[in-house]
Scaffold this motif. Structure first.
Motif, short mmCIF file in Angstrom:
data_model
loop_
_atom_site.label_atom_id
_atom_site.label_comp_id
_atom_site.label_asym_id
_atom_site.label_seq_id
_atom_site.Cartn_x
_atom_site.Cartn_y
_atom_site.Cartn_z
N ILE A 84 9.15 48.59 49.08
CA ILE A 84 8.32 48.07 49.97
C ILE A 84 8.25 46.40 49.64
CG2 ILE A 84 6.28 47.74 51.28
CD1 ILE A 84 5.89 51.07 50.83
N MET A 85 7.83 46.11 48.54
CA MET A 85 7.49 44.64 48.16
C MET A 85 8.95 43.95 48.36
SD MET A 85 5.11 44.85 44.93
CE MET A 85 5.33 43.07 44.62
N LEU A 86 10.18 44.63 47.87
CA LEU A 86 11.59 43.76 48.30
C LEU A 86 11.94 43.83 49.42
CD1 LEU A 86 13.50 45.80 45.28
CD2 LEU A 86 12.66 43.19 45.49
N VAL A 87 11.88 45.02 50.19
CA VAL A 87 11.88 44.79 51.73
C VAL A 87 11.16 43.87 52.41
CG1 VAL A 87 12.04 46.11 53.88
CG2 VAL A 87 13.06 47.10 51.78
N GLY A 88 9.80 43.94 52.40
CA GLY A 88 8.97 43.10 53.06
C GLY A 88 8.72 41.58 52.76
N TRP A 178 6.37 41.97 56.11
CA TRP A 178 5.47 41.09 55.42
C TRP A 178 3.89 41.68 55.22
CZ3 TRP A 178 6.30 37.08 52.19
CH2 TRP A 178 5.37 36.53 51.50
N ALA A 179 3.53 42.45 56.32
CA ALA A 179 2.30 42.94 56.32
C ALA A 179 2.24 44.16 55.28
CB ALA A 179 1.84 43.60 57.69
N CYS A 180 3.44 45.08 55.27
CA CYS A 180 3.47 46.06 54.42
C CYS A 180 3.82 45.56 52.89
CB CYS A 180 5.03 46.74 54.61
SG CYS A 180 4.82 47.64 56.25
N TYR A 181 4.33 44.45 52.78
CA TYR A 181 4.57 43.66 51.54
C TYR A 181 2.97 43.50 50.89
CZ TYR A 181 4.73 40.00 48.36
OH TYR A 181 4.51 39.28 47.10
N THR A 182 2.20 43.00 51.93
CA THR A 182 0.94 42.60 51.43
C THR A 182 0.16 43.88 50.78
OG1 THR A 182 0.96 40.90 53.00
CG2 THR A 182 -1.44 41.42 52.28
N HIS A 183 0.15 44.87 51.71
CA HIS A 183 -0.71 46.22 51.09
C HIS A 183 -0.04 46.74 49.84
CE1 HIS A 183 -3.31 46.52 54.33
NE2 HIS A 183 -2.61 46.24 55.35
N ALA A 184 1.50 46.66 49.86
CA ALA A 184 2.14 47.16 48.47
C ALA A 184 1.87 46.31 47.30
CB ALA A 184 3.65 47.24 48.77
N MET A 185 1.63 44.83 47.36
CA MET A 185 1.65 44.25 46.33
C MET A 185 0.19 44.50 45.85
SD MET A 185 1.56 40.08 46.01
CE MET A 185 0.84 39.24 44.44
N PHE A 198 9.71 39.37 40.16
CA PHE A 198 10.37 40.76 40.47
C PHE A 198 11.10 40.65 41.75
CE2 PHE A 198 9.53 44.71 43.14
CZ PHE A 198 10.56 45.36 42.34
N VAL A 199 10.40 40.19 42.87
CA VAL A 199 10.85 40.00 44.33
C VAL A 199 12.34 38.93 44.04
CG1 VAL A 199 11.00 39.23 46.46
CG2 VAL A 199 9.20 40.60 45.55
N GLY A 200 12.09 37.66 43.18
CA GLY A 200 13.01 36.84 43.29
C GLY A 200 14.40 37.33 42.66
N PHE A 201 14.11 38.16 41.50
CA PHE A 201 15.40 38.68 40.75
C PHE A 201 16.15 39.56 41.66
CE2 PHE A 201 17.49 42.07 38.61
CZ PHE A 201 18.12 41.56 37.35
N TRP A 202 15.51 40.53 42.14
CA TRP A 202 16.34 41.54 43.07
C TRP A 202 16.71 40.89 44.18
CZ3 TRP A 202 18.41 45.57 40.87
CH2 TRP A 202 17.79 46.07 39.88
N SER A 203 16.15 40.04 44.72
CA SER A 203 16.66 39.48 46.08
C SER A 203 17.93 38.60 45.74
CB SER A 203 15.31 38.48 46.78
OG SER A 203 14.37 39.25 47.04
N PHE A 204 17.77 37.86 44.73
CA PHE A 204 19.10 36.98 44.32
C PHE A 204 20.10 38.01 44.11
CE2 PHE A 204 21.80 35.23 41.08
CZ PHE A 204 22.35 34.14 41.76
N VAL A 205 19.82 39.10 43.49
CA VAL A 205 21.20 39.82 43.18
C VAL A 205 21.47 40.27 44.73
CG1 VAL A 205 21.72 42.23 42.29
CG2 VAL A 205 20.27 40.59 40.71
N ILE A 206 20.68 40.79 45.48
CA ILE A 206 21.06 41.19 46.83
C ILE A 206 22.08 40.39 47.41
CG2 ILE A 206 20.27 42.08 48.86
CD1 ILE A 206 18.06 43.48 47.36
#
Length: 307
Positions: A84-88, A178-185, A198-206
């Motif tokens: 959820i954090m990665l998507v959000g 982003w609202a989902c990310y806020t709750h997930a974080m 965490f988000v930066g690593f996987w988002s760069f890879v994607i």
């Protein structure tokens, strides 16, 4: 004679508030700049993939010590919260908002994104966590919705074609993410920098994988524009804003930080009108005012005043 400890406490409290206010102002300026520069990029030589790649390459490099230490999937982070954090807030969120800014002026997105996100956040809290907001917060959300409806109905400074409504839909979807990310974080237990790493690593890879298949316009773009995106998207939005917002929350509290965050629509609208040449009028100004006031009320800024 004044007590030395009292004087020291006063000075310390004043310095703390100064740090908090300065950090909050820096954060909202960065958030507004991110939207304005993204709109500029989407109407020039860049694609959404280019923007996403430049957005996450800087956090990937600068926050490497954190993800190297904690691991690319931090211990204790559940699969659900991590996804959820990665998507959000990661690659998919950036691609969606960048795509929306191809159709919608930055001044509109600056109003819609924080406004719709605030509404989504409280709906998720009510449905998923049983939260029951009081009448004052509900009045704030109703004011936000009024401003959003005014913007959607009048579409100030833009044609009445269907493309802008499509863009509004993309922005609303991004706000939900982003609202989902806020709750997930909040549930993840990660600190702000840990989450950014965490988000930066996987988002760069994607984004790197996607760019391999779609290609990139970055090599052909003017170097000045590439550097502008690296600084505003990667360094400021991806790293600096994480630190400044954390400082703001620490020194003036989450309510105070949220109140300053409500300034983002106004700053983005001003930047869109004066820097990008977007059209501004009374309807846009009223929508900005309603969303800012509604977010401030919903965040609890006026709660103490009414007690």
């Amino acid at each position: 004679m004044p007590d030395d400890s009292a004087v020291a406490t006063t000075i310390s409290a004043t310095e703390s508030r100064l740090i908090g206010v300065s950090s909050a102002l820096a954060t909202v300026l960065i958030w507004a700049a991110w939207l304005i520069v993204t709109r500029y990029a989407m109407t020039s030589d860049f694609t959404a993939v280019d923007i996403g790649f430049l957005r996450f390459v800087v956090p990937f490099v600068l926050l490497a010590p954190i993800w190297l230490k904690r691991g690319i999937w931090p211990k204790g982070l559940s699969i659900a919260s991590g996804l959820i954090m990665l998507v959000g807030s990661g690659a998919f969120y950036t691609l969606l908002v960048a795509s929306a800014l191809q159709y919608v002026p930055a001044s509109h997105v600056g109003i819609l994104l924080p406004g719709v996100m605030a509404v989504w956040a409280v709906l998720i809290a009510v449905v998923m966590f049983g939260e029951r907001p009081g009448w004052l917060r509900l009045a704030g959300y109703a004011t936000v919705i009024t401003g959003i409806v005014l913007l959607a109905v009048l579409k100030p400074g833009h044609s009445t074609g269907g493309t802008i409504l499509y863009g509004y839909g993309l922005v609303s979807a991004g706000a939900f993410m982003w609202a989902c990310y806020t709750h997930a974080m909040r549930q993840s237990g990660l600190g702000a920098l840990e989450a950014a790493a965490f988000v930066g690593f996987w988002s760069f890879v994607i984004m790197a994988v996607v760019a391999l298949f779609t290609g990139s316009h970055i090599p052909d773009a003017p170097m000045d524009d590439v550097l502008l995106l690296l600084v505003t998207q990667g360094l400021l939005a991806g790293c600096v804003a994480v630190v400044t917002y954390g400082l703001a929350v620490r020194h003036i509290g989450s309510t105070g930080a949220s109140a300053f965050g409500a300034m983002t629509p106004a700053l983005t609208a001003l930047g869109g009108v004066f820097l990008l040449g977007e059209e501004g009028n009374l309807a846009l100004a009223i929508a900005v005012a309603l969303v800012i006031f509604g977010v401030m009320v919903a965040s609890g800024v006026f709660r103490k005043v009414l007690r």
